[in-house]
Design a protein around this motif. Structure first.
Motif, mmCIF file in Angstrom:
data_model
loop_
_atom_site.group_PDB
_atom_site.id
_atom_site.type_symbol
_atom_site.label_atom_id
_atom_site.label_comp_id
_atom_site.label_asym_id
_atom_site.label_seq_id
_atom_site.Cartn_x
_atom_site.Cartn_y
_atom_site.Cartn_z
ATOM 1 N N LYS A 27 -27.776 27.306 -40.430
ATOM 2 C CA LYS A 27 -27.175 26.924 -41.928
ATOM 3 C C LYS A 27 -28.048 27.472 -43.253
ATOM 4 C CE LYS A 27 -29.332 22.338 -41.506
ATOM 5 N NZ LYS A 27 -30.623 22.647 -42.299
ATOM 6 N N ASP A 28 -29.348 27.690 -42.676
ATOM 7 C CA ASP A 28 -29.923 28.408 -43.824
ATOM 8 C C ASP A 28 -29.611 29.884 -44.340
ATOM 9 O OD1 ASP A 28 -31.387 26.127 -43.986
ATOM 10 O OD2 ASP A 28 -32.741 26.595 -42.333
ATOM 11 N N ASP A 29 -28.925 30.425 -43.321
ATOM 12 C CA ASP A 29 -28.603 31.866 -43.596
ATOM 13 C C ASP A 29 -27.443 31.963 -44.679
ATOM 14 O OD1 ASP A 29 -30.060 33.597 -41.965
ATOM 15 O OD2 ASP A 29 -29.214 32.661 -40.318
ATOM 16 N N SER A 30 -27.224 33.172 -45.218
ATOM 17 C CA SER A 30 -26.167 33.439 -46.164
ATOM 18 C C SER A 30 -25.513 34.695 -45.564
ATOM 19 C CB SER A 30 -26.449 33.259 -47.569
ATOM 20 O OG SER A 30 -27.535 34.484 -47.663
ATOM 21 N N LEU A 31 -24.223 34.729 -45.264
ATOM 22 C CA LEU A 31 -23.640 35.781 -44.968
ATOM 23 C C LEU A 31 -22.767 36.566 -45.907
ATOM 24 C CD1 LEU A 31 -22.397 37.695 -42.414
ATOM 25 C CD2 LEU A 31 -20.795 35.963 -41.837
ATOM 26 N N PHE A 32 -22.843 37.885 -46.008
ATOM 27 C CA PHE A 32 -21.775 38.394 -46.771
ATOM 28 C C PHE A 32 -21.121 39.590 -45.978
ATOM 29 C CE2 PHE A 32 -20.866 42.286 -49.574
ATOM 30 C CZ PHE A 32 -20.350 41.770 -50.882
ATOM 31 N N THR B 188 -16.991 33.043 -37.434
ATOM 32 C CA THR B 188 -18.388 32.752 -36.755
ATOM 33 C C THR B 188 -19.501 31.670 -37.806
ATOM 34 O OG1 THR B 188 -18.232 34.684 -35.526
ATOM 35 C CG2 THR B 188 -20.419 33.837 -35.748
ATOM 36 N N SER B 189 -19.354 32.212 -39.001
ATOM 37 C CA SER B 189 -19.902 31.492 -40.083
ATOM 38 C C SER B 189 -19.544 30.159 -40.272
ATOM 39 C CB SER B 189 -19.628 32.382 -41.570
ATOM 40 O OG SER B 189 -18.570 31.633 -42.288
ATOM 41 N N PHE B 190 -18.174 29.732 -40.101
ATOM 42 C CA PHE B 190 -17.708 28.335 -40.116
ATOM 43 C C PHE B 190 -18.513 27.628 -38.999
ATOM 44 C CE2 PHE B 190 -13.242 29.414 -41.751
ATOM 45 C CZ PHE B 190 -14.061 29.567 -43.215
ATOM 46 N N ILE B 191 -18.857 28.156 -37.884
ATOM 47 C CA ILE B 191 -19.234 27.317 -36.780
ATOM 48 C C ILE B 191 -20.959 27.426 -36.977
ATOM 49 C CG2 ILE B 191 -20.126 27.556 -34.311
ATOM 50 C CD1 ILE B 191 -17.403 28.183 -33.651
ATOM 51 N N SER B 192 -21.690 28.217 -37.487
ATOM 52 C CA SER B 192 -22.910 28.183 -37.680
ATOM 53 C C SER B 192 -23.377 27.734 -39.041
ATOM 54 C CB SER B 192 -23.438 29.751 -37.897
ATOM 55 O OG SER B 192 -22.894 30.467 -38.581
ATOM 56 N N PHE B 193 -22.321 27.447 -39.738
ATOM 57 C CA PHE B 193 -22.211 26.523 -41.301
ATOM 58 C C PHE B 193 -23.285 27.346 -42.001
ATOM 59 C CE2 PHE B 193 -23.285 22.877 -44.018
ATOM 60 C CZ PHE B 193 -21.590 22.902 -44.282
ATOM 61 N N CYS B 194 -23.407 28.769 -42.139
ATOM 62 C CA CYS B 194 -24.075 29.473 -43.151
ATOM 63 C C CYS B 194 -23.244 29.618 -44.403
ATOM 64 C CB CYS B 194 -24.383 30.743 -42.534
ATOM 65 S SG CYS B 194 -23.191 32.112 -42.111
ATOM 66 N N ASP B 195 -23.845 29.996 -45.487
ATOM 67 C CA ASP B 195 -23.152 30.274 -46.810
ATOM 68 C C ASP B 195 -22.611 31.641 -46.523
ATOM 69 O OD1 ASP B 195 -24.305 28.147 -47.887
ATOM 70 O OD2 ASP B 195 -26.008 29.325 -48.936
ATOM 71 N N LEU B 196 -21.183 31.643 -47.009
ATOM 72 C CA LEU B 196 -20.301 32.854 -46.847
ATOM 73 C C LEU B 196 -19.773 33.366 -48.144
ATOM 74 C CD1 LEU B 196 -18.397 34.476 -44.801
ATOM 75 C CD2 LEU B 196 -16.718 32.735 -45.096
ATOM 76 N N GLU B 197 -20.052 34.747 -48.301
ATOM 77 C CA GLU B 197 -19.310 35.303 -49.266
ATOM 78 C C GLU B 197 -18.447 36.453 -48.711
ATOM 79 O OE1 GLU B 197 -21.881 36.232 -52.674
ATOM 80 O OE2 GLU B 197 -20.024 37.338 -53.752
ATOM 81 N N ILE B 198 -17.323 36.635 -49.114
ATOM 82 C CA ILE B 198 -16.481 37.699 -48.611
ATOM 83 C C ILE B 198 -16.075 38.343 -49.985
ATOM 84 C CG2 ILE B 198 -14.586 38.546 -47.121
ATOM 85 C CD1 ILE B 198 -14.569 36.178 -45.968
ATOM 86 N N SER B 199 -16.186 39.853 -49.916
ATOM 87 C CA SER B 199 -15.886 40.720 -51.055
ATOM 88 C C SER B 199 -15.139 42.008 -50.771
ATOM 89 C CB SER B 199 -17.137 40.871 -51.896
ATOM 90 O OG SER B 199 -16.677 41.589 -52.971
ATOM 91 N N THR B 200 -14.114 42.367 -51.337
ATOM 92 C CA THR B 200 -13.591 43.506 -51.256
ATOM 93 C C THR B 200 -14.167 44.589 -52.093
ATOM 94 O OG1 THR B 200 -11.848 43.147 -52.834
ATOM 95 C CG2 THR B 200 -11.593 42.596 -50.549
ATOM 96 N N GLU B 201 -15.045 44.204 -53.128
ATOM 97 C CA GLU B 201 -15.717 45.036 -53.820
ATOM 98 C C GLU B 201 -17.175 45.148 -53.625
ATOM 99 O OE1 GLU B 201 -14.924 43.330 -57.831
ATOM 100 O OE2 GLU B 201 -12.816 43.663 -57.572
ATOM 101 N N HIS B 202 -17.642 46.187 -54.170
ATOM 102 C CA HIS B 202 -19.047 46.682 -54.054
ATOM 103 C C HIS B 202 -20.162 45.553 -54.903
ATOM 104 C CE1 HIS B 202 -22.349 49.831 -53.527
ATOM 105 N NE2 HIS B 202 -22.843 48.982 -53.987
#
Lengths: 153, 489
Positions: free
Chosen positions: B256-261, B278-292
């Motif tokens: 949960k201390d991780d942040s996934l980009f 996978t991030s939902f289960i590990s409960f890490c922060d999540l950011e998804i982007s289609t841009e750089h």
């Protein structure tokens, strides 16, 4: 005058200089090496003679023939491997021994003789053998069939 | 001290160093050499014209079939998308701070996302209670383009409404009963996506076997007059997510201390969805982007990115540094020692680089070690295939070996969800065939079903799964087994 400390420092420098010059990047090439000891067995046709080496000693894999079918029982090495209660069956046609529930060597046909046709077994022995066959089919991979020595394989 | 004494002492020192230094190097290695030399469990038998069947060495019993969720006290089940969402919502409920998810620069709180997804899902269900809705269609360029697209995706997943992601024109001849997601109108078919301001941290998930069934996701593509459609089952996702989680060593797992980009790009929809789950289960922060988003990439502790995109980021730009230090560091890496020249709390700690299997390798093993050294992070290279959820092959977390790349486009150990064998396609029967090369065939839990069809003609399954060949599917690429149990393609 060189002291012992000086000598040790000198040796250290010399060693790491050599390491630096010769101990460069390690390159692995797993495509070049091949492991032959544990190469998988090719499924197919076996004869009593070709089967004999798969006894856990001459070859790490253990095969057993039951009613003309050859099973890979390597996962059951504690039973069929060297030192196990059924070790006599390793690499052999175990049909008669299993039918009679006997681990004795006289229940095994010599490897240079024709395959045991399992005649003169009693009804109980045949039933027992069928039970063993089911056990092997359910538990171990079938890897081939057993044929007479001299048959083309 | 006599001269001979000095010589003797020097020799003794050298001998001692010669003995102890390699031992010290072994001690510094992340894992013993044997670990990287046996990355697969190899079947004990093989057919005459085939290799043995290989599976991951990280498995204890059978392939990784799912999440192994306990129910009814002692029973175990593989899990489904509702289970994954339930795990996430329950963790969000207990979290001291609201869990935020960022999609393309927009932020949404987990509780709000849950409320909106539940509302949208039930509205779609109600609107179609009289008839059959086949699916909700999301244009591929809209996926992860904003928070609404995530609401639609989750809303459909938790209500078992199939989602179809496709190129804009792929469905031009579609006559099915379909709700299209219109991002500008914020609508899914006739249903408007409603904003909700009150977080909802309740997601009731009473298990029913029907939730394990169905096709939650289809992905279509079109090339000329030929279109393809890949259907993924609940089990495909459960298995792929479990494999992703278990690929990392326990001490380096996602927390949960991780942040996934996730840097999302067209063509990697299913893999990015697997990573999101996978991030939902590990409960890490999540950011998804289609841009750089350079700032987001540098802040994340785990970055998932395509190989070509990685090279365009700041991380992918090679930095100049002392060549002596770098060379020493690279030598250590090649010997299995993680010895970056940048040490610290710098981010990211893991970069996952993905590439389509068979495509040209842009970053070789030696260059990967340079990045590891200069960025101070671990790098895993994944190789993907369109109808496999999650990667097909991926390098081990501790694999820093330098391998000659002549004649290969990639390598890796197997996903824990599948097994692979090679078939010799040489028409001439080769009695010397040793079972180490051939066409790649794959079988497992994370393989979706592909249908290819000419536009305007009926769809026909074309996975080419040959029943006589024990359910293996040919990938149409050639490979070779290394003595380390990795597949080289």
């Amino acid at each position: 005058m060189i002291t012992i400390t000086g000598i040790i420092v000198l040796a250290l420098i010399a060693y790491f200089a050599k390491e630096f010059i010769t101990g460069g990047m390690s390159i692995s090439n797993p495509l070049e090496n091949s492991t032959t000891d544990s190469a998988p067995i090719v499924e197919g046709r076996f004869t009593p003679l070709s089967l004999a080496k798969f006894n856990g000693t001459d070859d790490p894999k253990i095969l057993i023939a039951v009613k003309g079918k050859v099973y890979d029982v390597s996962n059951g090495a504690s039973f069929y491997g060297p030192g196990g209660p059924y070790e006599n069956f390793a690499g052999r046609d175990a049909s008669r021994g299993l039918a009679k529930n006997s681990f004795e060597l006289d229940c095994l046909t010599p490897t240079d003789q024709p395959i045991d046709q399992l005649k003169n077994l009693t009804a109980d022995e045949i039933e027992s053998l069928d039970g063993w066959e089911q056990h092997f089919e359910g538990k171990y991979p079938l890897v081939g069939t057993l044929h007479e020595n001299g048959d083309s394989i | 001290m006599e001269d001979w004494e000095k010589i003797l002492i020097t020799l003794l020192c050298l001998l001692l160093l010669n003995y102890s230094y390699p031992k010290l190097l072994d001690h510094w290695k992340d894992v013993p050499d044997l670990y990287l030399q046996e990355q697969s469990v190899i079947g004990t038998t093989r057919k005459a014209n085939e290799s043995a069947i290989y599976t991951s060495n990280k498995l204890f019993t059978g392939l990784r079939g799912g999440l192994e969720i306990r129910y009814d006290h002692y029973k175990i089940r593989t899990g489904n998308l509702r289970d994954i969402w339930e795990i996430f919502v329950n963790q969000a409920k207990k979290a001291p701070e609201p869990k935020l998810i960022r999609i393309n620069g927009e932020t949404i709180e987990a509780g709000i996302l849950n409320a909106m997804a539940k509302k949208l899902g039930s509205s779609i269900e109600k609107s179609t209670s009289g008839g059959a809705l086949e699916k909700v269609y999301i244009p591929s360029h809209d996926l992860f383009s904003n928070v609404d697209s995530l609401v639609v995706l989750i809303g459909c997943f938790i209500t078992q409404i199939p989602v179809h992601i496709g190129a804009d024109n792929a469905q031009s001849n579609e006559n099915d009963d379909v709700y299209y997601y219109d991002s500008s109108a914020r609508k899914v078919g006739p249903i408007v996506i409603e904003n909700i301001n009150t977080p909802d941290y309740v997601f009731e998930n009473v298990y029913n076997i029907k939730y394990d069934q169905g096709i939650p996701l289809k992905i279509s593509n079109r090339s000329g007059h030929i279109a393809s459609e890949i259907s993924f089952t609940q089990a495909n996702f459960a298995s792929a997510v479990a494999s992703s989680l278990k690929h990392l060593p326990e001490s380096h797992s996602i927390t949960k201390d991780d942040s996934l980009f996730i840097y999302h790009e067209a063509g990697s929809e299913v893999n990015d969805i697997v990573k999101m789950l996978t991030s939902f289960i590990s409960f890490c922060d999540l950011e998804i982007s289609t841009e750089h988003l350079e700032t987001s990439i540098s802040k994340a502790s785990i970055v998932s990115i395509a190989e070509s995109k990685f090279l365009a980021t700041e991380l992918g730009q090679k930095k100049t540094t002392s060549s002596f230090r770098l060379n020493r560091s690279l030598n250590y890496f090649s010997k299995g020692i993680f010895a970056p020249i940048i040490k610290s709390e710098n981010k990211p700690r893991i970069i996952v680089i993905s590439r389509k299997i068979g495509s040209k390798m842009l970053i070789g093993p030696a260059e990967l070690n340079q990045y590891r050294s200069l960025l101070g992070c671990r790098i895993i290279v994944e190789q993907t295939y369109p109808n496999v959820a999650g990667p097909l092959l991926l390098t081990d977390f501790y694999d820093y070996r330098v391998i000659p790349t002549r004649n290969i486009n990639g390598y890796g150990c197997l996903s824990q969800s599948l097994e692979i064998k090679l078939v010799n396609d040489d028409k001439n029967v080769n009695s010397n065939y040793n079972g180490t090369y051939g066409q790649v065939l794959v079988r497992g839990y994370n393989i979706g079903k592909m249908a290819k069809y000419a536009i305007g003609l009926p769809k026909r399954p074309s996975n080419q799964i040959d029943i006589a060949n024990e359910g293996f599917m040919p990938l149409g690429i050639k490979g070779k087994w290394g003595s380390d149990g990795c597949l080289y393609v």
